[in-house]
Design an enzyme around this catalytic site. Structure first.
Site, PDB file in Angstrom:
ATOM      1  N   ASP A  63     -21.776 -62.062   5.832  1.00  0.00           N
ATOM      2  CA  ASP A  63     -22.816 -61.287   6.608  1.00  0.00           C
ATOM      3  C   ASP A  63     -22.105 -59.952   6.897  1.00  0.00           C
ATOM      4  O   ASP A  63     -21.177 -59.783   7.390  1.00  0.00           O
ATOM      5  CB  ASP A  63     -22.823 -62.027   8.034  1.00  0.00           C
ATOM      6  N   SER A 141     -34.926 -46.092   3.150  1.00  0.00           N
ATOM      7  CA  SER A 141     -36.572 -46.676   3.050  1.00  0.00           C
ATOM      8  C   SER A 141     -37.160 -45.232   3.297  1.00  0.00           C
ATOM      9  O   SER A 141     -36.887 -44.303   4.040  1.00  0.00           O
ATOM     10  CB  SER A 141     -36.899 -47.599   4.161  1.00  0.00           C
ATOM     11  N   TYR A 154     -36.438 -50.141  13.038  1.00  0.00           N
ATOM     12  CA  TYR A 154     -36.003 -49.943  11.497  1.00  0.00           C
ATOM     13  C   TYR A 154     -36.050 -48.628  11.104  1.00  0.00           C
ATOM     14  O   TYR A 154     -34.877 -48.331  10.199  1.00  0.00           O
ATOM     15  CB  TYR A 154     -37.105 -50.991  10.770  1.00  0.00           C
ATOM     16  N   ALA A 156     -35.380 -45.951  12.756  1.00  0.00           N
ATOM     17  CA  ALA A 156     -34.110 -45.506  13.160  1.00  0.00           C
ATOM     18  C   ALA A 156     -32.701 -45.843  12.599  1.00  0.00           C
ATOM     19  O   ALA A 156     -31.806 -45.054  12.254  1.00  0.00           O
ATOM     20  CB  ALA A 156     -33.957 -45.669  14.750  1.00  0.00           C
ATOM     21  N   SER A 157     -32.423 -47.195  12.258  1.00  0.00           N
ATOM     22  CA  SER A 157     -31.587 -47.568  11.626  1.00  0.00           C
ATOM     23  C   SER A 157     -31.357 -47.008  10.221  1.00  0.00           C
ATOM     24  O   SER A 157     -30.074 -46.726   9.707  1.00  0.00           O
ATOM     25  CB  SER A 157     -31.583 -49.145  11.595  1.00  0.00           C
ATOM     26  N   LYS A 158     -32.480 -46.795   9.568  1.00  0.00           N
ATOM     27  CA  LYS A 158     -32.314 -46.275   8.164  1.00  0.00           C
ATOM     28  C   LYS A 158     -32.164 -44.710   8.184  1.00  0.00           C
ATOM     29  O   LYS A 158     -31.615 -44.217   7.197  1.00  0.00           O
ATOM     30  CB  LYS A 158     -33.713 -46.577   7.242  1.00  0.00           C
TER      31      LYS A 158
HETATM   32  N1  NAP Z   1     -39.036 -54.571   0.134  1.00  0.00           N
HETATM   33  C1  NAP Z   1     -39.445 -53.156   0.559  1.00  0.00           C
HETATM   34  O1  NAP Z   1     -40.796 -53.066   0.563  1.00  0.00           O
HETATM   35  C2  NAP Z   1     -38.595 -52.284   0.918  1.00  0.00           C
HETATM   36  C3  NAP Z   1     -38.888 -51.022   1.195  1.00  0.00           C
HETATM   37  C4  NAP Z   1     -38.211 -49.856   1.644  1.00  0.00           C
HETATM   38  C5  NAP Z   1     -36.912 -49.982   1.570  1.00  0.00           C
HETATM   39  N2  NAP Z   1     -36.182 -51.460   1.356  1.00  0.00           N
HETATM   40  C6  NAP Z   1     -34.751 -51.846   1.545  1.00  0.00           C
HETATM   41  O2  NAP Z   1     -34.397 -52.402   0.614  1.00  0.00           O
HETATM   42  C7  NAP Z   1     -33.300 -53.224   0.779  1.00  0.00           C
HETATM   43  C8  NAP Z   1     -33.614 -54.721   0.055  1.00  0.00           C
HETATM   44  O3  NAP Z   1     -35.034 -55.153   0.434  1.00  0.00           O
HETATM   45  P1  NAP Z   1     -35.609 -56.472  -0.098  1.00  0.00           P
HETATM   46  O4  NAP Z   1     -36.973 -56.341   0.208  1.00  0.00           O
HETATM   47  O5  NAP Z   1     -35.194 -56.752  -1.431  1.00  0.00           O
HETATM   48  O6  NAP Z   1     -34.884 -57.615   0.867  1.00  0.00           O
HETATM   49  P2  NAP Z   1     -35.241 -59.032   0.931  1.00  0.00           P
HETATM   50  O7  NAP Z   1     -35.952 -59.655  -0.275  1.00  0.00           O
HETATM   51  O8  NAP Z   1     -35.389 -59.410   2.328  1.00  0.00           O
HETATM   52  O9  NAP Z   1     -33.459 -59.452   0.470  1.00  0.00           O
HETATM   53  C9  NAP Z   1     -32.630 -59.099   1.601  1.00  0.00           C
HETATM   54  C10 NAP Z   1     -31.319 -59.519   0.924  1.00  0.00           C
HETATM   55  O10 NAP Z   1     -30.260 -59.333   1.787  1.00  0.00           O
HETATM   56  C11 NAP Z   1     -29.634 -60.354   2.181  1.00  0.00           C
HETATM   57  N3  NAP Z   1     -29.064 -60.172   3.540  1.00  0.00           N
HETATM   58  C12 NAP Z   1     -30.115 -59.902   4.816  1.00  0.00           C
HETATM   59  N4  NAP Z   1     -29.355 -60.039   5.729  1.00  0.00           N
HETATM   60  C13 NAP Z   1     -28.001 -60.065   5.722  1.00  0.00           C
HETATM   61  C14 NAP Z   1     -26.906 -59.728   6.115  1.00  0.00           C
HETATM   62  N5  NAP Z   1     -26.562 -59.897   7.579  1.00  0.00           N
HETATM   63  N6  NAP Z   1     -25.801 -59.982   5.551  1.00  0.00           N
HETATM   64  C15 NAP Z   1     -25.583 -60.073   4.122  1.00  0.00           C
HETATM   65  N7  NAP Z   1     -26.788 -60.269   3.639  1.00  0.00           N
HETATM   66  C16 NAP Z   1     -27.855 -60.048   4.281  1.00  0.00           C
HETATM   67  C17 NAP Z   1     -30.646 -61.496   2.127  1.00  0.00           C
HETATM   68  O11 NAP Z   1     -29.790 -62.726   1.707  1.00  0.00           O
HETATM   69  P3  NAP Z   1     -29.563 -63.807   3.110  1.00  0.00           P
HETATM   70  O12 NAP Z   1     -30.768 -63.666   4.198  1.00  0.00           O
HETATM   71  O13 NAP Z   1     -29.211 -65.108   2.521  1.00  0.00           O
HETATM   72  O14 NAP Z   1     -28.379 -63.009   3.863  1.00  0.00           O
HETATM   73  C18 NAP Z   1     -31.039 -60.965   0.665  1.00  0.00           C
HETATM   74  O15 NAP Z   1     -30.324 -61.404  -0.351  1.00  0.00           O
HETATM   75  C19 NAP Z   1     -33.214 -53.309   2.197  1.00  0.00           C
HETATM   76  O16 NAP Z   1     -32.215 -52.614   2.689  1.00  0.00           O
HETATM   77  C20 NAP Z   1     -34.595 -52.926   2.777  1.00  0.00           C
HETATM   78  O17 NAP Z   1     -34.625 -52.174   3.989  1.00  0.00           O
HETATM   79  C21 NAP Z   1     -37.180 -52.498   1.071  1.00  0.00           C
END
Ligand code: NAP
Length: 270
Positions: A63, A141, A154, A156-158
């Protein structure tokens, strides 16, 4: 020869979605990849998927909110692969709900996952990245360019990652470490993707359809090119670029537009 031949890349949150696609893209270009995530079964599936294509891959569950887990991720990588060339801080989660309704647990959790969860692996990896003059990339993001309604914590964190990346870029320049940040736009999601609701419960997202959402593979390609070219900042999607420019040129117009679009934004986030 593949560009990343024998480079070692850690991608946090790479058992699904953009992280998994990025791991695959790096592996296709010759990198040895280290997968990470909390759900051990999903992580193992992702590892087997990459191994079945003949790639060199290990998986370290953990984590990113835990400094100890992040230290283990780095130590295991060194034990098994001997070095670190690339760290992609990808693990992250989005939230939903107006600020006034957000539980304090959600406020803390969002900063822990999206902000501290990028800083911990980075700090643990820095001594090794210095040796290889490697790369550290933060996955932000387009919602981290300006604060948006419904996803305030979200955003703010990004946005905090921008400041961190800017500071690190300067601090680490003399050590030859590349620092980058990528502002990802709306991306199609794998089944089972969840976001955190105002009360802290997990909401499953439906699959995003339509041309406005990019494929994880497209995003992964941009991230990999960003590392290869050792670039600092990249904003994805026309909407992301518009968000950036409009906020510089017409900030009040953007405020008014967002005020009028609250319902549309809420529906888009579902
Ligand atoms: N998808 C979008 O539209 C979008 C847009 C803008 C930015 N982003 C950014 O791109 C990144 C990936 O997004 P995604 O859509 O691919 O996410 P996702 O499909 O929800 O996948 C998230 C991944 O992170 C892991 N994860 C979550 N919490 C964790 C933790 N505390 N420790 C370790 N691993 C953790 C999850 O596995 P587990 O849950 O098993 O830990 C999973 O492998 C993120 O930072 C997101 O904010 C995404």
């Amino acid at each position: 020869m593949p560009y990343f031949k024998d480079k070692v890349a850690i991608i946090t949150g790479s058992s699904m979605g953009i992280g998994k696609a990025t791991a695959l893209a790096l592996a296709r270009q010759g990198a040895k990849v280290v997968l990470n995530g909390r759900d051990v079964k999903r992580l193992e599936n992702a590892k087997q998927f990459l191994q079945s294509q003949g790639f060199e891959v290990i998986a370290v569950s953990g984590d990113v909110r835990s400094y100890k887990d992040c230290q283990t991720l780095i130590n295991e990588t060194i034990r098994q692969f001997g070095k670190i060339d690339i760290l992609i801080n990808n693990a992250g989660k989005s939230s939903r709900g107006y600020f006034e309704s957000l539980s304090p647990v959600v406020l803390r959790e969002m900063m822990e996952i999206n902000f501290l969860g990028c800083l911990y692996p980075t700090q643990c990896a820095l001594p090794y990245l210095e040796i290889t003059k490697g790369s550290v990339v933060f996955i932000s993001s387009v919602a981290g360019i300006r604060g948006l309604p419904e996803t305030s914590i979200y955003c703010a964190s990004k946005m905090a990652l921008t400041s961190m990346a800017e500071s690190l870029k300067v601090e680490l320049a003399s050590k030859g470490i590349h620092v980058g940040i990528v502002y990802v736009g709306i991306t199609k999601n794998d089944p089972g993707k969840t976001v955190i609701d105002a009360d802290g419960s997990l909401l499953e997202l439906k699959n995003r359809q339509g041309n406005h959402a990019q494929k994880p593979e497209q995003v992964a390609e941009v991230i990999v090119n960003h590392v290869r070219k050792r670039k600092f900042k990249k904003i994805l999607t026309p909407l992301g670029k518009l968000n950036w420019i409009a906020n510089i040129v017409f900030p009040r117009v953007v405020d008014k537009f967002l005020e009028r679009s609250l319902e549309r934004i809420r529906k888009m986030n579902l």
